[in-house]
Scaffold this motif. Structure first.
Motif, PDB file in Angstrom:
ATOM      1  N   GLN A   1       7.672  12.530 -55.907  1.00 51.73           N
ATOM      2  CA  GLN A   1       8.944  12.641 -55.182  1.00 51.73           C
ATOM      3  C   GLN A   1      10.099  12.790 -56.169  1.00 51.73           C
ATOM      4  O   GLN A   1      10.995  13.613 -55.976  1.00 51.73           O
ATOM      5  CB  GLN A   1       9.181  11.405 -54.322  1.00 51.73           C
ATOM      6  CG  GLN A   1       8.339  11.358 -53.075  1.00 51.73           C
ATOM      7  CD  GLN A   1       8.453  10.011 -52.372  1.00 51.73           C
ATOM      8  OE1 GLN A   1       8.521   8.965 -53.011  1.00 51.73           O
ATOM      9  NE2 GLN A   1       8.462  10.047 -51.061  1.00 51.73           N
ATOM     10  N   ARG A   2      10.037  11.982 -57.228  1.00 52.18           N
ATOM     11  CA  ARG A   2      11.106  12.027 -58.222  1.00 52.18           C
ATOM     12  C   ARG A   2      11.189  13.411 -58.845  1.00 52.18           C
ATOM     13  O   ARG A   2      12.273  13.978 -58.995  1.00 52.18           O
ATOM     14  CB  ARG A   2      10.865  10.971 -59.307  1.00 52.18           C
ATOM     15  CG  ARG A   2      11.344   9.583 -58.932  1.00 52.18           C
ATOM     16  CD  ARG A   2      11.294   8.660 -60.124  1.00 52.18           C
ATOM     17  NE  ARG A   2       9.954   8.174 -60.393  1.00 52.18           N
ATOM     18  CZ  ARG A   2       9.512   6.989 -59.982  1.00 52.18           C
ATOM     19  NH1 ARG A   2      10.301   6.191 -59.273  1.00 52.18           N
ATOM     20  NH2 ARG A   2       8.281   6.603 -60.271  1.00 52.18           N
ATOM     21  N   GLN A   3      10.037  13.954 -59.224  1.00 49.64           N
ATOM     22  CA  GLN A   3      10.034  15.267 -59.868  1.00 49.64           C
ATOM     23  C   GLN A   3      10.580  16.329 -58.926  1.00 49.64           C
ATOM     24  O   GLN A   3      11.359  17.186 -59.330  1.00 49.64           O
ATOM     25  CB  GLN A   3       8.616  15.646 -60.281  1.00 49.64           C
ATOM     26  CG  GLN A   3       8.090  14.765 -61.391  1.00 49.64           C
ATOM     27  CD  GLN A   3       6.897  15.366 -62.089  1.00 49.64           C
ATOM     28  OE1 GLN A   3       6.754  16.584 -62.128  1.00 49.64           O
ATOM     29  NE2 GLN A   3       6.040  14.530 -62.631  1.00 49.64           N
ATOM     30  N   GLN A   4      10.187  16.226 -57.677  1.00 42.78           N
ATOM     31  CA  GLN A   4      10.642  17.211 -56.692  1.00 42.78           C
ATOM     32  C   GLN A   4      12.157  17.192 -56.568  1.00 42.78           C
ATOM     33  O   GLN A   4      12.822  18.222 -56.625  1.00 42.78           O
ATOM     34  CB  GLN A   4      10.052  16.893 -55.314  1.00 42.78           C
ATOM     35  CG  GLN A   4       8.773  17.627 -55.036  1.00 42.78           C
ATOM     36  CD  GLN A   4       8.179  17.200 -53.694  1.00 42.78           C
ATOM     37  OE1 GLN A   4       8.734  16.371 -52.984  1.00 42.78           O
ATOM     38  NE2 GLN A   4       7.062  17.776 -53.362  1.00 42.78           N
ATOM     39  N   VAL A   5      12.675  15.971 -56.402  1.00 44.88           N
ATOM     40  CA  VAL A   5      14.125  15.825 -56.234  1.00 44.88           C
ATOM     41  C   VAL A   5      14.850  16.357 -57.462  1.00 44.88           C
ATOM     42  O   VAL A   5      15.813  17.115 -57.356  1.00 44.88           O
ATOM     43  CB  VAL A   5      14.493  14.337 -55.997  1.00 44.88           C
ATOM     44  CG1 VAL A   5      15.987  14.142 -56.053  1.00 44.88           C
ATOM     45  CG2 VAL A   5      13.945  13.868 -54.673  1.00 44.88           C
ATOM     46  N   LEU A   6      14.377  15.971 -58.633  1.00 46.18           N
ATOM     47  CA  LEU A   6      15.057  16.366 -59.865  1.00 46.18           C
ATOM     48  C   LEU A   6      15.041  17.881 -60.042  1.00 46.18           C
ATOM     49  O   LEU A   6      16.056  18.492 -60.369  1.00 46.18           O
ATOM     50  CB  LEU A   6      14.406  15.668 -61.058  1.00 46.18           C
ATOM     51  CG  LEU A   6      15.108  15.863 -62.404  1.00 46.18           C
ATOM     52  CD1 LEU A   6      16.581  15.491 -62.295  1.00 46.18           C
ATOM     53  CD2 LEU A   6      14.431  15.033 -63.485  1.00 46.18           C
ATOM     54  N   CYS A   7      13.879  18.474 -59.794  1.00 42.79           N
ATOM     55  CA  CYS A   7      13.765  19.938 -59.894  1.00 42.79           C
ATOM     56  C   CYS A   7      14.788  20.631 -59.010  1.00 42.79           C
ATOM     57  O   CYS A   7      15.508  21.524 -59.450  1.00 42.79           O
ATOM     58  CB  CYS A   7      12.366  20.372 -59.440  1.00 42.79           C
ATOM     59  SG  CYS A   7      11.327  20.770 -60.813  1.00 42.79           S
ATOM     60  N   GLN A   8      14.820  20.181 -57.767  1.00 42.12           N
ATOM     61  CA  GLN A   8      15.700  20.797 -56.779  1.00 42.12           C
ATOM     62  C   GLN A   8      17.152  20.675 -57.202  1.00 42.12           C
ATOM     63  O   GLN A   8      17.908  21.646 -57.182  1.00 42.12           O
ATOM     64  CB  GLN A   8      15.468  20.108 -55.426  1.00 42.12           C
ATOM     65  CG  GLN A   8      16.285  20.652 -54.280  1.00 42.12           C
ATOM     66  CD  GLN A   8      15.914  22.087 -53.955  1.00 42.12           C
ATOM     67  OE1 GLN A   8      14.809  22.528 -54.262  1.00 42.12           O
ATOM     68  NE2 GLN A   8      16.826  22.815 -53.369  1.00 42.12           N
TER      69      GLN A   8
END
Lengths: 175, 341
Positions: free
Chosen positions: A132-139
């Protein structure tokens, strides 16, 4: 400055004041010295990691380990310089500079995707999964015009924070 | 401290004791709900957390509880200084020796009555206990007199009744002596070294006191059992517990450990507030030994305090509440707590 004495001379105060670029008043420096001596239990001239951790409010802070690396073993002059970023008179660049240093744990002058991820981990702990963290950060990075492979420099940080400013102040209690 | 730098995991007790943190946050700074789109700036902004950490470095409420607050110097001008010097001479030259005399006489009387009673009346337990109780109350009165203690008691005298415990705030070991003068309590205390330990094992033993050792974790169950046995017995002295677990400087109270409240009895609060004008009774056990502390008290003018029984602690005695567990004085908060944050 005497390492074992608990007397702060006027000369010492002025020297510390110059070192922190006049961001603290002389009374504030005297107060900070009292606090420094309170934390430095055996008057060694610096505060050890253990002594910082004896302050429960600090030990419970999610970023305490990162900050500990920055403040461990500082003498009084550098202690005040560290805290000067939290003075009301500090500029945006100085405050952002401290935030940058917290992210840039290896001190190579650039903040990577993983560096930010690690700080997010410290803050969100078990409330978010790594994915979830990676997804949010990427976005969020994409929307700001960066990619996963981007390295952020201090200037990038200043640009990001520049628009709305930053409120990061601590009041030094003065008797 | 036995493990510098290492976090000693505290028991799950602390988890259950967690206060509602909203009560203690200054108004207006409640945890904010995010609104609108998440921007890079918001994600990178760790300034609130950093501000809290820096705030704790600069000042924190926990250290303040244990700080000895030095009295404001009032003797620095030319009129008052000689008066102060006369005062010192009087206190050390006249008051102190007479107090030592009073205390010595008190001990002589006490020991010469206690030892015979203890050994000769071995068979008659009820009478022996009654006499021993009165004698302990007597020696405590002598102690209090040796500091010229002026103690005002408010409220009903605690009586011997089963299923009842008394809880009090803790500033110094003399709290126990002051309360013991009023009624012969049984108390639960840390076992001390030195002459205090000797007193504990001989005289206080007869009152039915319970000992514990902070550093032993198994100790807790044994002590809990002893406590429960004590409150069930009708013959036992009323039990006095200091739930803060440690000495606090009489300006604040720290979070109570809940053992006192789990015994299934009525809990009657007692509050002790010392008048600092006369002497600061806070015993900073890190800074001075108990003997030094007693000597300091005996060379002061007086120990003046108020003892309230059965009123709400902290509101009545003008003490401020602080959301910290007193045992944090001895160990670090566990990693579990950091994660919660």
């Amino acid at each position: 400055m005497g390492n074992a004495s608990s007397m702060l001379t006027q000369y010492d105060i002025e020297e510390v004041q110059r070192h922190c670029h006049n961001l603290f008043s002389q009374q504030e420096i005297v107060s900070l010295y009292k606090r420094f001596c309170q934390l430095d239990r055996n008057a060694k001239g610096f505060i050890s990691a253990d002594e910082f951790l004896s302050v429960p409010e600090f030990a419970m802070n999610p970023l305490s380990q990162r900050l500990l690396k920055m403040v461990d073993g500082l003498n009084f002059k550098d202690f005040v310089a560290f805290l000067s970023a939290f003075s009301a008179k500090a500029s945006l660049e100085q405050k952002v500079g401290l935030i940058f240093k917290v992210y840039d744990s290896d001190g190579n002058g650039k903040v990577s995707f993983n560096d930010i991820l690690e700080v997010l981990q410290d803050l969100s702990g078990s409330f978010m999964s790594d994915e979830q963290r990676q997804q949010v950060l990427c976005q969020v990075l994409k929307e700001a015009g960066y990619t996963r492979e981007s390295y952020l420099m201090l200037d990038d940080f200043i640009k990001v924070f520049g628009h709305f400013g930053l409120k990061m102040e601590v009041e030094v209690p003065v008797d | 401290m036995s493990n510098p730098g290492k976090l000693i995991t505290s028991s799950s007790e602390l988890d259950l004791d967690r206060p509602n943190i909203e009560d203690y946050l200054p108004s207006g700074s409640s945890i904010q709900e995010p609104h609108g789109k998440l921007r890079l700036r918001d994600l990178l902004d760790i300034s609130p957390t950093l501000t809290e950490a820096a705030g704790a470095i600069v000042d924190d409420s926990f250290t303040r509880c244990f700080k000895s607050n030095p009295p404001e110097p009032w003797n620095w001008n030319i009129y008052l200084f000689p008066l102060w010097c006369c005062g010192v001479l009087f206190r050390y030259g006249i008051l102190f020796p007479s107090r030592v005399l009073v205390l010595t006489i008190g001990w002589i009387i006490f020991l010469s009555s206690y030892i015979p009673v203890h050994f000769l009346l071995k068979g008659h337990d009820k009478l022996r206990k009654k006499l021993e109780r009165s004698l302990v109350e007597l020696i405590c009165s002598f102690f209090v007199a040796s500091w010229t203690g002026v103690v005002k008691y408010h409220g009903p005298r605690p009586s011997m009744r089963p299923k009842q415990v008394f809880v009090a705030n803790h500033t110094s070991m003399i709290d126990f002596i002051i309360l013991e003068q009023m009624t012969a309590f049984s108390v639960i205390m840390q076992k001390h070294p030195g002459w205090v330990g000797l007193l504990q094992s001989t005289i206080l033993e007869s009152l039915g006191c319970i000992w514990f050792n902070r550093s032993e974790s198994k100790d807790r169950e044994i002590v809990a059992k002893k406590l429960r046995e004590h409150v069930q017995g009708a013959d036992n002295n009323p039990l006095l517990i200091f739930p803060e677990g440690t000495c606090v400087n009489n300006h604040y109270t720290v979070m109570f450990k809940k053992g006192a409240f789990e015994l299934g009895c009525t809990v009657c609060p007692i509050a002790i507030k010392y008048n600092k004008i006369f002497v600061d009774a806070f015993w900073n056990s890190r800074k001075q030994s108990f003997t030094m502390h007693l000597l300091q008290l005996m060379t002061s003018w007086a120990v003046v305090c108020d003892v309230w029984v059965r009123d709400i602690i902290s509101v009545r005695a003008g003490l401020k509440k602080v959301p910290w567990d007193g045992y944090l004085k001895y160990s670090r908060p566990s990693p579990k707590h950091r994660e919660r944050k």
